[in-house]
Design an enzyme around this catalytic site. Structure first.
Site, PDB file in Angstrom:
ATOM      1  N   GLN A 102       0.898  -1.200  -0.007  1.00 10.82           N
ATOM      2  CA  GLN A 102       0.143   0.001   0.011  1.00 10.82           C
ATOM      3  C   GLN A 102       0.874   1.174  -0.013  1.00 10.82           C
ATOM      4  O   GLN A 102       1.834   1.429   0.883  1.00 10.82           O
ATOM      5  CB  GLN A 102      -1.076  -0.036   1.383  1.00 10.82           C
ATOM      6  CG  GLN A 102      -1.821   1.220   1.050  1.00 10.82           C
ATOM      7  CD  GLN A 102      -2.748   1.328   2.684  1.00 10.82           C
ATOM      8  OE1 GLN A 102      -2.230   1.589   3.619  1.00 10.82           O
ATOM      9  NE2 GLN A 102      -4.120   0.881   2.467  1.00 10.82           N
ATOM     10  N   TYR A 172      -4.867  10.565   4.453  1.00  8.58           N
ATOM     11  CA  TYR A 172      -3.607  10.779   4.121  1.00  8.58           C
ATOM     12  C   TYR A 172      -3.701  11.410   2.588  1.00  8.58           C
ATOM     13  O   TYR A 172      -4.845  12.039   2.255  1.00  8.58           O
ATOM     14  CB  TYR A 172      -3.096   9.437   3.665  1.00  8.58           C
ATOM     15  CG  TYR A 172      -2.896   8.462   4.998  1.00  8.58           C
ATOM     16  CD1 TYR A 172      -1.941   8.963   6.114  1.00  8.58           C
ATOM     17  CD2 TYR A 172      -3.370   7.224   5.066  1.00  8.58           C
ATOM     18  CE1 TYR A 172      -1.702   8.465   6.974  1.00  8.58           C
ATOM     19  CE2 TYR A 172      -2.941   6.484   6.349  1.00  8.58           C
ATOM     20  CZ  TYR A 172      -2.007   6.852   7.233  1.00  8.58           C
ATOM     21  OH  TYR A 172      -1.841   6.515   8.269  1.00  8.58           O
ATOM     22  N   GLU A 410      -8.232 -23.006  40.761  1.00  8.77           N
ATOM     23  CA  GLU A 410      -9.153 -21.598  40.846  1.00  8.77           C
ATOM     24  C   GLU A 410     -10.014 -21.883  42.072  1.00  8.77           C
ATOM     25  O   GLU A 410     -10.656 -23.066  42.260  1.00  8.77           O
ATOM     26  CB  GLU A 410      -9.969 -21.717  39.585  1.00  8.77           C
ATOM     27  CG  GLU A 410     -10.921 -20.771  39.822  1.00  8.77           C
ATOM     28  CD  GLU A 410     -10.821 -19.361  39.966  1.00  8.77           C
ATOM     29  OE1 GLU A 410     -11.449 -18.852  40.754  1.00  8.77           O
ATOM     30  OE2 GLU A 410      -9.504 -18.791  39.502  1.00  8.77           O
ATOM     31  N   ALA A 455      -6.262 -22.256  47.343  1.00 10.21           N
ATOM     32  CA  ALA A 455      -4.847 -22.788  47.319  1.00 10.21           C
ATOM     33  C   ALA A 455      -4.228 -22.299  48.766  1.00 10.21           C
ATOM     34  O   ALA A 455      -4.437 -20.889  48.899  1.00 10.21           O
ATOM     35  CB  ALA A 455      -4.128 -22.338  46.040  1.00 10.21           C
TER      36      ALA A 455
END
Length: 639
Positions: A102, A172, A410, A455
């Protein structure tokens, strides 16, 4: 589902693409400081070629150094660029891909800090174009630029590109000539549509002469600029017709300009496929004489197929989805939709580039393909990951992919952590897609998962891990002055906690504003109280533009520069420079949105027990998904 049209070939001039997916040109900032191709850029694009896209359109590439708009923009302005550009095309072709270049000139968007200046623009616009370090293009300049476009197009062909696209969109230079907002010239290059087309068509004709009649030339057009006096769809149709009449081989339809680029790279508030009907209008106007491509939040094969089947376009342009998952095409064709990492339209990595150049909120390898290859370890270890939010899941998946034995722990009964909350505000549905994608990836990986498990040091010792990753997340901040006040957290509200009719939200950051929007959509009267002088400064800027407009439309009020002194029941005592101290007593619900604080107790316990670990995500510092995913990946990669 079969995507018959999407995965059928399409021809542009003499070039046949194997499918109708084109990777949009998106500036990566991977080029060298002098505009040359780098190895990083080659690896990035080669990965997308391996993913099965029909055509890769290489990012906006300047035809003149003074037209470079970026700090690390790619150049095709001199023959010194040919070796790098050739290496790039060879790499993409070796992976089975086709590639286009481009061509771009920034005009008024050029960056004089890196390109040496001066800024060149079509016409001076008071209050818009700069006065110092800039000048209006002369006719001699215009003739020189036509030549530079043609020379760059020829270089692209010599370097092995299969196609050249002229960038006539997004503010542009070519777009600046086409738009009545930026083109106020009074010579033959301004005024009427014919005159505003003159320079772009001169560029097209010069490029055609340079590359030959059988080489594909396309143009990208912004057919709507949303800036008042600029291009509209109606005024863009004759422009599209003129390009086709003058030999363009395809039209690539987009929207937006400099001041309205929040439409160009649309956040999630804008509808999926937002430009499909615009492309259809263009296709009708040019009588389908050339293929018409369309971009704009087309994130999955199902939507792409429907746009093609309805005759709205011939080619689908995807940008951000292919950053998120380079293998979207091959996965879609194989009907492996649940294996595709979803683009969030968050713009946090691809546009916000918080880490210096393009990356991705859901794909930490984006732009780092050579640094982080898909390899297996020779020494498998047992890795324990604690916390199954985005950071923990990414760490677990990364470790599992490398061949380690992984145990994911978890404390809740579901995976996803705060993704369960992040998906609740309006327009955030993609975060639920991310949660489901991650959940599916965990299930497919075969790792050991312990849900509903808290945990602690004892459990971790019993598992005897070689390494532990702690990703225990964060929780809402509840200041001492709000405890026992009856105020509820924004998280509770987002998860379904009911409020009264008149709601005061304490905190106007990202979460506070999203909660306000949700409640206002439900018909609540909402006021946001914020200590700072602006709402949601931490929000991605394009998303924020739409957010602020929506809050205004919904009647949400804001009390800025306001400090909370005391909360007692529904009585709130505040102070601000304008009102000194006063009481707010008219609300029947208070919602706290003071942000999040890390859950790091386990880290302290592990450190005291002498158990080595790596922390990742919100338990290090509360942040956004992009940071959590990146930290989770980096925690597991060295293992």
């Amino acid at each position: 589902m079969e995507y018959t049209m999407l995965f059928s070939p399409v021809t542009i001039n003499k070039l046949t693409l194997k499918n109708r997916i084109v990777m949009s040109s998106m500036v990566t900032q991977y080029a060298a400081s002098n505009g040359e191709v780098t190895d990083q850029m080659i690896h990035y694009y080669a990965e997308r070629a391996r993913g099965g896209v029909g055509l890769i359109m290489i990012e906006a590439t300047y035809v003149e150094r003074q037209g470079d708009s970026y700090k690390f923009g790619l150049g095709a302005d001199t023959d010194e660029m040919l070796p790098g550009l050739t290496r790039l095309t060879n790499a993409i072709h070796a992976c089975g891909g086709k590639v286009g270049l481009q061509l771009q000139h920034g005009g008024r968007t050029a960056n004089p800090l890196t390109n040496g200046g001066p800024i060149k623009f079509v016409s001076y616009i008071p209050g818009v174009t700069p006065y110092e370090g800039a000048r209006v293009l002369t006719k001699e300049d215009i003739a020189d630029l036509v030549k530079r476009y043609a020379e760059a197009a020829l270089r692209a062909r010599k370097a092995g590109f299969d196609l050249v696209e002229l960038h006539g969109a997004h503010g542009y230079l070519l777009n600046q000539f086409l738009s009545p907002f930026t083109n106020l010239r009074e010579d033959e290059y301004g005024g009427s549509t014919e005159n505003r087309l003159r320079f772009p068509l001169e560029v097209l004709k010069a490029c055609r002469e340079a590359v030959g009649k059988d080489f594909p030339l396309t143009v990208r057009l912004s057919v709507e600029e949303f800036n008042g006096t600029g291009l509209t769809l109606e005024s863009s149709l004759p422009i599209a017709q003129a390009f086709v009449d003058n030999g363009i081989d395809a039209l690539n339809i987009s929207v937006g300009a400099c001041e309205t680029n929040h439409y160009t790279i649309p956040p999630a508030v804008l509808p999926e496929g937002l430009n499909a009907d615009r492309a259809a209008a263009v296709r009708r106007a040019v009588e389908a004489r050339v293929p018409v491509a369309v971009a704009g939040r087309i994130h999955n094969a199902t939507l792409a197929e429907s746009i093609l089947a309805e005759g709205k376009a011939d080619i689908i342009v995807m940008g951000r989805p292919l950053i998120a998952d380079p293998y979207l095409p091959v996965k879609s064709q194989a009907d492996r939709l649940t294996d595709i990492a979803p683009c969030l339209s968050c713009n946090e990595g691809c546009v916000g580039i918080p880490f210096g150049n393009v990356t991705c909120a859901v794909n930490p390898r984006a732009g780092q393909e050579a640094r982080f290859p898909h390899i297996k370890t020779d020494t498998p270890k047992h890795i324990v990951v604690i916390g199954a939010g985005p950071a923990g899941i990414q760490a677990a998946l990364t470790a599992k992919e490398k061949g380690h034995h992984v145990t994911l722990i978890e404390r809740e009964k579901t995976l996803g952590g705060l993704l369960h909350v992040a998906c609740r505000p309006p327009h955030k549905e993609a975060f639920e897609k991310l949660r489901l994608y991650m959940e599916h990836a965990v299930q497919q990986s075969g790792m050991e998962v312990l849900l509903g498990t808290e945990a602690d040091v004892s459990l971790i010792r019993s598992l005897r891990p070689d390494m532990t990753v702690v990703a225990t997340g964060s929780e809402p901040v509840v200041p001492g002055f709000c405890k026992n006040s009856g105020a509820v957290t924004a998280q509770e509200v987002l998860l379904g906690r009911k409020t009264g009719q008149k709601v005061l939200i304490l905190g106007g950051g990202l979460v506070g504003c999203e909660t306000a929007e949700m409640l206002a959509e439900q018909g609540r009267e909402v006021t946001i109280l914020e200590l700072r002088d602006t709402l949601a400064p931490d929000m991605e800027k394009r998303t924020r533009i739409f957010m602020m407009a929506r809050l205004k439309e919904l009647g949400v009020q804001a009390l800025l520069n306001t400090e909370v002194l005391e909360v007692s029941g529904l009585h709130v005592r505040v102070r601000s420079p304008l009102h000194a101290e006063r009481s707010l007593d008219e609300f029947d619900s208070l919602v706290m949105a003071f942000g999040y604080r890390s859950r790091n107790l386990l880290q302290q316990q592990l450190a005291e027990a002498g158990i080595p670990f790596t922390a990742a995500g919100d338990c290090v510092r509360p942040s956004k998904v992009i940071t959590a995913v990146r930290q989770g990946f980096q925690a597991a990669w060295p293992l």
